[in-house]
Design a protein around this motif. Structure first.
Motif, PDB file in Angstrom:
ATOM      1  N   ASN A 164      -5.747  -7.249  -0.274  1.00  0.00           N
ATOM      2  CA  ASN A 164      -5.459  -7.591  -1.665  1.00  0.00           C
ATOM      3  C   ASN A 164      -6.423  -8.489  -2.247  1.00  0.00           C
TER       4      ASN A 164
ATOM      5  N   MET B 231       0.158  -9.518  -7.411  1.00  0.00           N
ATOM      6  CA  MET B 231      -0.315  -8.005  -8.092  1.00  0.00           C
ATOM      7  C   MET B 231       0.101  -8.085  -9.539  1.00  0.00           C
TER       8      MET B 231
ATOM      9  N   GLN C  47      -2.586  -7.075   4.982  1.00  0.00           N
ATOM     10  CA  GLN C  47      -2.550  -6.722   3.667  1.00  0.00           C
ATOM     11  C   GLN C  47      -3.036  -7.725   2.570  1.00  0.00           C
TER      12      GLN C  47
END
Length: 247
Positions: free
Chosen positions: A205, A174, A201
């Motif tokens: 992402n 991120m 997850q």
């Protein structure tokens, strides 16, 4: 009851805890353990009742203040949660978990300055706790201090004492993405999926990363893979809907 929990028999553990309470037992360990089980089963109301009883009987213990504050924070009762955590800090100023939870509370209140101050104190007390450092990296990311956030995450990635690093790599990806480093962000997520193929997850992402870079076909494929892996993440369905609309 604890052996039942370890074995995964939650209903039997709950039955035993209930019998003990009904028979007049009210030790701190019983009240806290039963409250923790109730919290984990999303029975917040009963968990709060047990914790309030525990605090009344054993006011110098710290963990029940922290757990009750956590439930109240999830219910957005920030004022009472803060009061409980500050009380816990007064009872035992060297309890790093109180400070960590106080940092989470301040983050929810968008008071990043106080959140960083609290987590720094927690790290000072327990410098080897990587969860505290992960929160600090997340807070620094939130205020766009990407360089320092990345340094912390890179240090955690190289720490051989940490066995499960998927959340660290996820956050590092991120930070790379926010720093406009798409290729490195993509590479990290692909490696996470290869190492942890059941980690939904990471698919979420990666799908989001492709969507942001207008690679809609890839974004859709990864979102569908993620749904097959873990259909219990609502954000993947939301993302897939947005992707399909744009296609």
């Amino acid at each position: 009851a604890k052996r039942c929990l370890i074995a995964g028999d939650i209903s039997q553990a709950e039955k035993i805890y209930s019998q003990l309470i009904n028979n007049g037992f009210n030790s701190y360990d019983l009240l806290f353990s039963y409250a923790l089980l109730s919290r984990n089963c999303s029975n917040f109301k009963f968990a709060k009742e047990l914790l309030i009883q525990s605090i009344s009987r054993y006011p110098t213990q710290v963990d029940h203040y922290i757990l009750l504050a956590e439930i109240l924070r999830l219910e957005r009762d920030y004022s009472r949660a803060q009061e409980l955590l500050l009380t816990a800090c007064k009872i035992n100023p060297r309890n790093s978990n109180s400070l960590y939870n106080l940092s989470l509370l301040y983050r929810d209140l968008n008071n990043i300055k106080e959140a960083l101050s609290s987590v720094n104190k927690a790290i000072k007390l327990m410098p080897n706790n990587y969860i505290y450092k992960l929160l600090k990296a997340d807070l620094l990311k939130d205020i766009n201090n990407l360089k320092e956030s990345e340094l912390i995450l890179m240090e955690l990635c190289s720490d051989k004492k940490i066995n499960d690093k998927k959340d660290i790599f996820l956050m590092l990806s991120m930070v790379k993405s926010l720093n406009s480093n798409f290729q490195e962000s993509e590479k990290i997520l692909l490696e996470v999926i290869e190492s942890y193929p059941k980690f939904g997850q990471a698919y979420l992402n990666l799908s989001g990363l492709y969507f942001e870079n207008k690679q809609l076909i890839k974004a859709k494929r990864i979102a569908l893979e993620g749904i097959n892996i873990d259909p219990n993440i609502p954000e993947i369905f939301m993302n897939l809907g947005v992707i399909c609309r744009n296609l």
